[in-house]
Enzyme design. Structure first.
Site, PDB file in Angstrom:
ATOM      1  N   SER A 155      -0.056  10.613 -20.050  1.00 47.53           N
ATOM      2  CA  SER A 155      -0.285  10.459 -19.050  1.00 47.53           C
ATOM      3  C   SER A 155      -0.515  11.364 -18.775  1.00 47.53           C
ATOM      4  O   SER A 155      -2.327  11.959 -19.288  1.00 47.53           O
ATOM      5  CB  SER A 155       0.256   9.989 -18.036  1.00 47.53           C
ATOM      6  OG  SER A 155      -0.059   8.995 -17.383  1.00 47.53           O
ATOM      7  N   ARG A 165       4.155   5.436  -3.736  1.00 54.02           N
ATOM      8  CA  ARG A 165       4.536   5.318  -4.782  1.00 54.02           C
ATOM      9  C   ARG A 165       4.938   4.096  -5.577  1.00 54.02           C
ATOM     10  O   ARG A 165       4.571   3.558  -6.702  1.00 54.02           O
ATOM     11  CB  ARG A 165       6.147   6.237  -4.984  1.00 54.02           C
ATOM     12  CG  ARG A 165       6.598   6.058  -6.175  1.00 54.02           C
ATOM     13  CD  ARG A 165       6.420   6.414  -7.504  1.00 54.02           C
ATOM     14  NE  ARG A 165       7.834   6.347  -8.172  1.00 54.02           N
ATOM     15  CZ  ARG A 165       7.551   7.486  -9.558  1.00 54.02           C
ATOM     16  NH1 ARG A 165       6.160   7.985  -9.669  1.00 54.02           N
ATOM     17  NH2 ARG A 165       8.415   7.109 -10.006  1.00 54.02           N
ATOM     18  N   ASP A 210       0.164  -0.867 -22.671  1.00 61.41           N
ATOM     19  CA  ASP A 210      -0.076  -0.456 -21.585  1.00 61.41           C
ATOM     20  C   ASP A 210      -1.277  -0.923 -21.290  1.00 61.41           C
ATOM     21  O   ASP A 210      -2.266  -0.508 -21.975  1.00 61.41           O
ATOM     22  CB  ASP A 210       0.071   1.032 -21.778  1.00 61.41           C
ATOM     23  CG  ASP A 210      -0.568   2.004 -21.163  1.00 61.41           C
ATOM     24  OD1 ASP A 210      -1.103   1.569 -20.277  1.00 61.41           O
ATOM     25  OD2 ASP A 210      -0.291   3.653 -21.283  1.00 61.41           O
ATOM     26  N   HIS A 257       2.852   0.660 -19.050  1.00 61.16           N
ATOM     27  CA  HIS A 257       2.202   2.840 -18.729  1.00 61.16           C
ATOM     28  C   HIS A 257       3.587   3.340 -19.171  1.00 61.16           C
ATOM     29  O   HIS A 257       3.633   4.437 -20.163  1.00 61.16           O
ATOM     30  CB  HIS A 257       1.627   2.756 -17.783  1.00 61.16           C
ATOM     31  CG  HIS A 257       1.252   4.679 -18.654  1.00 61.16           C
ATOM     32  ND1 HIS A 257       0.246   4.808 -19.202  1.00 61.16           N
ATOM     33  CD2 HIS A 257       1.570   5.383 -17.208  1.00 61.16           C
ATOM     34  CE1 HIS A 257      -0.248   5.843 -19.058  1.00 61.16           C
ATOM     35  NE2 HIS A 257       0.857   6.629 -17.834  1.00 61.16           N
ATOM     36  N   ASP A 258       4.697   3.088 -18.998  1.00 55.40           N
ATOM     37  CA  ASP A 258       5.794   3.840 -19.004  1.00 55.40           C
ATOM     38  C   ASP A 258       6.099   3.908 -20.164  1.00 55.40           C
ATOM     39  O   ASP A 258       7.385   4.713 -20.495  1.00 55.40           O
ATOM     40  CB  ASP A 258       7.155   3.112 -17.770  1.00 55.40           C
ATOM     41  CG  ASP A 258       6.848   3.945 -16.578  1.00 55.40           C
ATOM     42  OD1 ASP A 258       5.830   5.272 -16.067  1.00 55.40           O
ATOM     43  OD2 ASP A 258       7.641   3.915 -15.250  1.00 55.40           O
TER      44      ASP A 258
END
Length: 372
Positions: free
Chosen positions: A147, A217, A313, A346-347
């Site tokens: 990232s 967040r 992702d 994405h994580d």
């Protein structure tokens, strides 16, 4: 758990930033794991993502949770600290010990706040290079990160190709997309709209824009997950109740989960750092900065690349990684591209992905063997 050391690198040399502004002095907080060999040829720099920090493979001092990449970094793991000397630096603009908006401005003896100059990915990497120089390391074995960390990897390879042997950019892109800039702007505006933000001087009022940062967040966290993960983990399941409340409490498990993510985040992260680091990601654009194509930036580079992406992702889709890999191949650079089948979103680069572990381990070992 394994041995690690926490350090502070304090530079009295001024740092000229990409904006033209200057930091007369700065500090970088960093952790090291393992030992630097006699030739200083076994150093691996790990670059953290937006909300990460230098605590890559040790218990976090604030949250007391394991390091964010302990699945990868440690004795006998993919990045083996019995073999390699691992460095992880809290990036410039961060909030875990490095100089950032929460630091004291030596010119005024007040907290910088929004008087802190805008920093870019290039500025972060330039500062990191000064630290690597301080450690006496002429050439890093590998620079790796996902990232925002992947952006730093690409910047390292573009700005200092002679200073690293291998680069592993994961789940990243050579410039931030308009969609990603849009998500970041929503988050920033949530922080700015909080009554406790006080134009960035909230520390002077002994308050913090926690509600705004928590919302930021929450928005960001949704982008880190895939639809499949949301469906599998939560679906439309209710949170500790048998029926709807017909109100605005957290009826659904996903609502409760996001609220928890928001609340837990504000205890370890500075709101202004969030503004600055998201801005740094938004400004990242190698083609614009170097005023030439990606092909030309990396033309005949001696750096060996392994570009990694994940099928699930959608924040940094595989298409972005493929652009990088294609440009590198066209430039005559040694490049491998691996698209890992994962629906974790994405994580995924932070989670248990055995294929990623083996790819990283194999690639670093191969680069090490070729250099020896």
């Amino acid at each position: 758990m394994h041995d690690f050391e926490s350090h502070i690198f304090a530079s009295d040399n001024s740092l000229v930033l990409q904006s033209g502004e200057k930091l007369e002095s700065y500090v970088l907080a960093y952790n090291t794991y393992g030992k630097l060999n006699r030739k200083k040829s076994n150093a691996i720099l790990i670059c953290h993502a937006l909300t990460g920090d230098q605590h890559v493979a040790n218990q976090h001092p604030v949250t007391h949770k394991p390091g964010w990449w302990e699945k990868i970094v440690g004795p006998g793991k993919a990045i083996d600290t019995q073999i390699y000397f691992v460095i992880c630096i809290n990036c410039l603009g961060g909030c875990q010990g490095s100089t950032g908006p929460a630091s004291i401005d030596p010119a005024t003896q007040r907290i910088y706040g929004l008087n802190f100059p805008i920093v870019t990915i290039a500025d972060m990497v330039h500062a990191q290079c000064q630290l690597v120089n301080y450690l006496g390391i002429e050439k890093l074995l590998c620079v790796i990160g996902g990232s925002m960390g992947g952006m730093q990897v690409l910047q390292w390879a573009a700005s200092y190709p002679e200073r690293l042997r291998a680069a592993i950019p994961i789940a990243t892109s050579s410039r931030h997309t308009p969609q990603n800039i849009a998500f970041h702007e929503v988050g920033r505006q949530a922080v700015i709209a909080d009554n406790h933000w006080h134009a960035g001087r909230y520390q002077e009022y002994n308050v913090s824009p926690k509600k705004g940062l928590a919302v930021a967040r929450m928005v960001a966290h949704v982008t880190y997950l895939s639809e499949d993960v949301l469906q599998e983990k939560f679906g439309r399941n209710l949170q500790e109740r048998t029926d709807l409340t017909y109100g605005f409490d957290a009826d659904f498990q996903i609502e409760s989960y996001l609220r928890h993510q928001g609340v837990s985040f504000v205890d370890r992260f500075d709101a202004n750092s969030y503004l600055y680091l998201t801005r740094a990601m938004d400004y990242f654009d190698l083609v614009k900065d170097f005023n030439c194509s990606l092909n030309a930036i990396f033309k005949q580079s001696q750096v060996k690349f392994c570009v990694i992406s994940f099928t699930g992702d959608w924040l940094f889709p595989s298409s972005e990684s493929k652009k990088i890999a294609h440009a590198l191949a066209f430039s005559g650079v040694h490049v491998s591209f691996v698209e890992i089948d994962s629906e974790k979103g994405h994580d995924a680069f932070l989670l248990n992905e055995p294929e990623m572990f083996s790819v990283i381990k194999g690639f670093i070992v191969a680069c090490e063997e070729k250099e020896s």
